[in-house]
Design a protein around this motif. Structure first.
Motif, short mmCIF file in Angstrom:
data_model
loop_
_atom_site.label_atom_id
_atom_site.label_comp_id
_atom_site.label_asym_id
_atom_site.label_seq_id
_atom_site.Cartn_x
_atom_site.Cartn_y
_atom_site.Cartn_z
N UNK A 1 1.03 -1.16 -0.10
CA UNK A 1 -0.09 0.07 0.17
C UNK A 1 0.82 1.26 -0.02
N UNK A 2 2.18 1.25 0.38
CA UNK A 2 2.94 2.60 0.44
C UNK A 2 3.59 2.55 -0.79
N UNK A 3 3.35 1.68 -1.84
CA UNK A 3 3.99 1.64 -3.21
C UNK A 3 5.54 2.04 -3.19
N UNK A 4 6.16 0.91 -2.33
CA UNK A 4 7.66 0.88 -2.42
C UNK A 4 8.25 0.27 -3.90
N UNK A 5 9.14 0.81 -4.21
CA UNK A 5 9.73 0.31 -5.34
C UNK A 5 11.30 -0.02 -5.22
N UNK A 6 11.33 -1.61 -5.12
CA UNK A 6 12.56 -2.15 -4.99
C UNK A 6 13.60 -1.58 -5.96
N UNK A 7 13.36 -1.45 -7.34
CA UNK A 7 14.24 -1.17 -8.24
C UNK A 7 14.64 0.33 -8.10
#
Length: 329
Positions: free
Chosen positions: A153-159
């Protein structure tokens, strides 16, 4: 000779000062606690290296996560076998005393244990400064993980996001969700062990680095204080769809029913500069009951064919949990 060690059943109950109940509250219901009416701390598990006739605990080791994953037990059994086979010692027992970094260092300082395996360099330095620890060596490398619900839900982007950008998103979206709760997704929440453990200290460092103190009054509504040991804390984050910081050892020691609902968004590496590296040091207490045995363990634990061989070969579900100490690679 070669054999697997075994755990000695102590028949320990809550009346001995060791509570084994519901883990919802760490200090009240799980882990070792010092009973005001007891004269000594009780071990969570005692290992005999396979020598079932041994009766005396000659080495007491305090630790949290690596004890729960089984590494401390693997170390204990292998050290007993080495001592008997190579040093001609009589068989003996090794006790594991469950405690997070803060608790383990306290046990070491008051002489309740001989050795502590801990994960915070600043706290360890203070113990050395007051001469409560006579020796400190690098034991192994664990790695912190930032994990959270698959729905993200926090829209984290591993890349694209580093760990600090991820924490900033958790704060920003968490604050927004607290003001205007979302109707079509779970709100952003972060589970903190809030227990003075190395994991709690690490997550606090990360929040402070981005200028946030969600535990300060008035508390951030998305910041969930859940004082537990690593395994039940990760299980709670999974059940509640919350982000949390855990470690690789705990992750690989947890069942798929827990990890299957979570995603690893950022994982620590072996690089010394990585903020998610979780170095484990082994400290020998100045008040060790059996100084000779404790010194022998400290020498063995850093040996490439001793404790380090156990570390690099220690697996859960077919995966190696830890990296060896960097100076013996």
């Amino acid at each position: 000779m070669s054999f697997l060690g075994s755990e000695v059943n102590l028949g320990v109950t809550a009346s001995t000062g060791l509570s084994i109940g519901n883990a919802a509250n760490k200090h009240a219901n799980s882990g070792p606690v010092i009973d005001n009416n007891a004269t000594e701390l009780k071990p969570r598990v005692v290992y005999d290296g396979g020598y079932t006739g041994a009766t005396e605990i000659k080495l007491r080791i305090a630790n949290g996560g690596a004890g729960q994953s089984g590494l401390i037990g693997a170390w204990a059994d292998a050290f007993i076998q080495y001592s008997v086979e190579e040093l001609n010692c009589a068989p003996f027992l090794v006790g594991w005393y469950l405690g997070d970094t803060t608790e383990s260092l306290a046990f070491l300082a008051n002489g309740s244990v001989d050795v502590a395996v801990t994960y915070n360099a600043a706290a360890e330095a203070q113990i050395e400064k007051i001469q409560a620890a006579a020796q400190r060596v690098y034991g192994f490398r664990d790695h912190f993980l930032l994990v959270g619900p698959d729905s993200n839900p926090a829209n984290l982007s591993p890349d694209n996001d580093d760990i600090f950008a991820m924490f900033n998103k958790i704060v920003s979206v968490g604050n927004a969700d607290a003001t205007d709760p979302p109707k079509e997704r779970v709100p952003v929440r972060f589970l903190s062990r809030f227990d003075k453990s190395a994991t709690n200290i690490k997550e606090s460092e990360l929040f402070i680095t981005i200028g946030q103190v969600p535990w300060a009054f008035a508390y951030s509504k998305w910041y969930h204080q859940y004082p537990c040991f690593p395994l039940p804390a990760l299980e709670a984050a999974s059940l509640l769809s919350e982000y949390t910081v855990t470690d690789r050892g705990t992750w690989l020691s947890s069942p798929s029913s827990v990890t299957g609902k979570l995603t690893i968004f950022k994982a620590g590496s072996d690089e010394a500069s990585d903020p998610l590296l979780n170095p484990a040091h082994v400290l020998r207490g100045s008040r060790a009951a059996n100084v000779e045995m404790a010194q022998s363990f400290m020498k063995w634990v850093v040996a490439k064919e001793g404790g380090q061989k156990i570390v690099v070969g220690f697996k859960k579900e077919g995966e190696v949990l830890y990296s060896g100490a960097p100076d013996v690679q």
